[in-house]
Write a protein that holds these residues in place. Structure first.
Motif, PDB file in Angstrom:
ATOM      1  N   LEU A  26       6.660  11.809   6.456  1.00 11.28           N
ATOM      2  CA  LEU A  26       6.638  10.525   6.658  1.00 11.28           C
ATOM      3  C   LEU A  26       8.204   9.975   5.560  1.00 11.28           C
ATOM      4  N   ARG A  27       7.990   9.930   4.360  1.00 10.79           N
ATOM      5  CA  ARG A  27       8.696   9.747   3.596  1.00 10.79           C
ATOM      6  C   ARG A  27      10.092  10.659   2.945  1.00 10.79           C
ATOM      7  N   ASP A  28       9.607  11.994   2.836  1.00 12.19           N
ATOM      8  CA  ASP A  28      10.268  12.568   2.089  1.00 12.19           C
ATOM      9  C   ASP A  28      11.496  13.107   3.704  1.00 12.19           C
ATOM     10  N   ASP A  29      10.694  13.710   5.093  1.00 13.92           N
ATOM     11  CA  ASP A  29      12.136  14.400   5.955  1.00 13.92           C
ATOM     12  C   ASP A  29      11.966  13.242   6.922  1.00 13.92           C
ATOM     13  N   LEU A  30      11.543  12.214   7.149  1.00 12.00           N
ATOM     14  CA  LEU A  30      11.897  11.042   8.130  1.00 12.00           C
ATOM     15  C   LEU A  30      12.478   9.652   7.190  1.00 12.00           C
ATOM     16  N   GLU A  31      12.464   9.517   6.004  1.00 12.65           N
ATOM     17  CA  GLU A  31      12.122   8.736   4.773  1.00 12.65           C
ATOM     18  C   GLU A  31      12.533   6.868   5.641  1.00 12.65           C
ATOM     19  N   LEU A  32      10.929   7.279   6.191  1.00 10.41           N
ATOM     20  CA  LEU A  32      10.550   6.031   6.175  1.00 10.41           C
ATOM     21  C   LEU A  32       9.091   5.901   4.630  1.00 10.41           C
ATOM     22  N   ASN A  33       9.831   5.308   4.397  1.00  8.76           N
ATOM     23  CA  ASN A  33       9.268   4.833   3.209  1.00  8.76           C
ATOM     24  C   ASN A  33       7.896   3.352   2.275  1.00  8.76           C
ATOM     25  N   GLY A  34       7.763   3.221   3.942  1.00 13.63           N
ATOM     26  CA  GLY A  34       7.071   2.318   3.345  1.00 13.63           C
ATOM     27  C   GLY A  34       5.296   2.350   3.170  1.00 13.63           C
ATOM     28  N   ALA A  35       5.019   3.383   3.639  1.00 15.21           N
ATOM     29  CA  ALA A  35       3.753   4.415   3.739  1.00 15.21           C
ATOM     30  C   ALA A  35       4.042   4.701   1.820  1.00 15.21           C
ATOM     31  N   GLU A  93       0.758 -16.357   2.909  1.00 13.75           N
ATOM     32  CA  GLU A  93      -0.091 -16.238   2.672  1.00 13.75           C
ATOM     33  C   GLU A  93      -0.020 -16.082   1.128  1.00 13.75           C
ATOM     34  N   GLN A  94       1.703 -15.386   0.741  1.00 11.77           N
ATOM     35  CA  GLN A  94       1.264 -14.939  -0.808  1.00 11.77           C
ATOM     36  C   GLN A  94       0.402 -13.853  -0.913  1.00 11.77           C
ATOM     37  N   ALA A  95       0.041 -13.216   0.187  1.00 12.17           N
ATOM     38  CA  ALA A  95      -0.924 -11.398  -0.066  1.00 12.17           C
ATOM     39  C   ALA A  95      -0.090 -11.184  -0.838  1.00 12.17           C
ATOM     40  N   ALA A  96       0.913 -10.172  -1.150  1.00  9.97           N
ATOM     41  CA  ALA A  96       1.868  -9.508  -2.033  1.00  9.97           C
ATOM     42  C   ALA A  96       1.641  -9.642  -3.742  1.00  9.97           C
ATOM     43  N   GLN A  97       1.186  -9.550  -4.227  1.00 12.70           N
ATOM     44  CA  GLN A  97       1.925  -9.964  -5.864  1.00 12.70           C
ATOM     45  C   GLN A  97       2.125  -8.386  -6.336  1.00 12.70           C
ATOM     46  N   CYS A  98       2.105  -7.668  -6.777  1.00  9.41           N
ATOM     47  CA  CYS A  98       3.402  -6.482  -7.220  1.00  9.41           C
ATOM     48  C   CYS A  98       3.172  -5.528  -5.856  1.00  9.41           C
ATOM     49  N   GLY A  99       3.098  -6.094  -4.632  1.00 10.97           N
ATOM     50  CA  GLY A  99       3.686  -5.498  -3.773  1.00 10.97           C
ATOM     51  C   GLY A  99       2.828  -4.139  -2.961  1.00 10.97           C
ATOM     52  N   TYR A 100       2.663  -3.521  -3.896  1.00 13.04           N
ATOM     53  CA  TYR A 100       1.973  -1.638  -3.875  1.00 13.04           C
ATOM     54  C   TYR A 100       1.930  -1.876  -2.547  1.00 13.04           C
ATOM     55  N   CYS A 101      -0.072  -2.154  -2.303  1.00 17.91           N
ATOM     56  CA  CYS A 101      -1.025  -2.208  -1.336  1.00 17.91           C
ATOM     57  C   CYS A 101      -0.499  -2.705   0.181  1.00 17.91           C
ATOM     58  N   ILE A 102       0.521  -3.259   0.584  1.00 11.49           N
ATOM     59  CA  ILE A 102       0.470  -4.913   1.291  1.00 11.49           C
ATOM     60  C   ILE A 102       0.825  -4.047   2.437  1.00 11.49           C
ATOM     61  N   ALA A 103       2.156  -2.618   2.341  1.00  9.56           N
ATOM     62  CA  ALA A 103       2.234  -2.461   3.663  1.00  9.56           C
ATOM     63  C   ALA A 103       0.872  -1.828   3.824  1.00  9.56           C
ATOM     64  N   GLY A 104      -0.059  -1.116   2.956  1.00  9.16           N
ATOM     65  CA  GLY A 104      -0.966  -0.181   3.743  1.00  9.16           C
ATOM     66  C   GLY A 104      -1.919  -1.207   4.304  1.00  9.16           C
TER      67      GLY A 104
END
Length: 161
Positions: A26-35, A93-104
């Protein structure tokens, strides 16, 4: 080996070893970097995507296990300018603080609401338990899932009228 993946409704042919983790493709080949790559052990949930309606850890899932199955990433839900109901609830709801986990977190919440549109708080907590937020926004995340559920229920009622 050439494999065909159905990601966000688009078929992609990728030439990778069948044991390659889906996250890498997903990240390297399809350039979908959300995960995101978090722990690489399926213990944090930053890499969560939906496969055939079920939230999975893409860091643990080999490509061979998802060939020709419906894969949805955060990019397949909505965009910054047009977020879907769950994404918008997390923003409101401002659920993201750093944002790293939020996509998951959003992907796990989406999979729950797709199956159980009006979950109880206990069902939300149990379902979301597999994903970690190190910033401690769990109460906001719970509110966001509740908000999305309520918005979806309102939309269904409005459509039924």
């Amino acid at each position: 080996m050439n494999s065909t993946l159905n990601v966000n409704g688009t078929r992609h042919s990728v030439d990778v070893d069948p044991s390659t983790p889906l996250l890498y493709v997903l990240r390297d080949d399809l350039e979908l970097n959300g995960a995101k790559y978090g722990c690489g052990l399926g213990q944090c949930g930053a890499c969560t995507v939906i496969v055939d309606g079920k939230a999975i850890f893409s860091c643990l899932t080999p490509v061979r296990a998802v060939v020709d199955r419906a894969i949805t990433t955060i990019e397949g839900l909505g965009s910054a300018t047009s977020p879907n109901v769950v994404q918008r609830a997390f923003q409101d709801e401002q659920a993201a603080q750093c944002g790293y986990c939020i996509a998951g977190m959003i992907m796990r919440a989406q999979s729950l609401l797709d199956r159980t549109p009006s979950p109880t708080d206990e069902e939300i907590r149990t379902h979301m338990q597999a994903n970690l937020c190190r910033c401690g926004t769990h109460a906001r995340i719970l509110r966001a899932v509740r908000r999305a559920s309520n918005e979806l229920a309102s939309a269904v009622k409005a459509g039924a009228k």
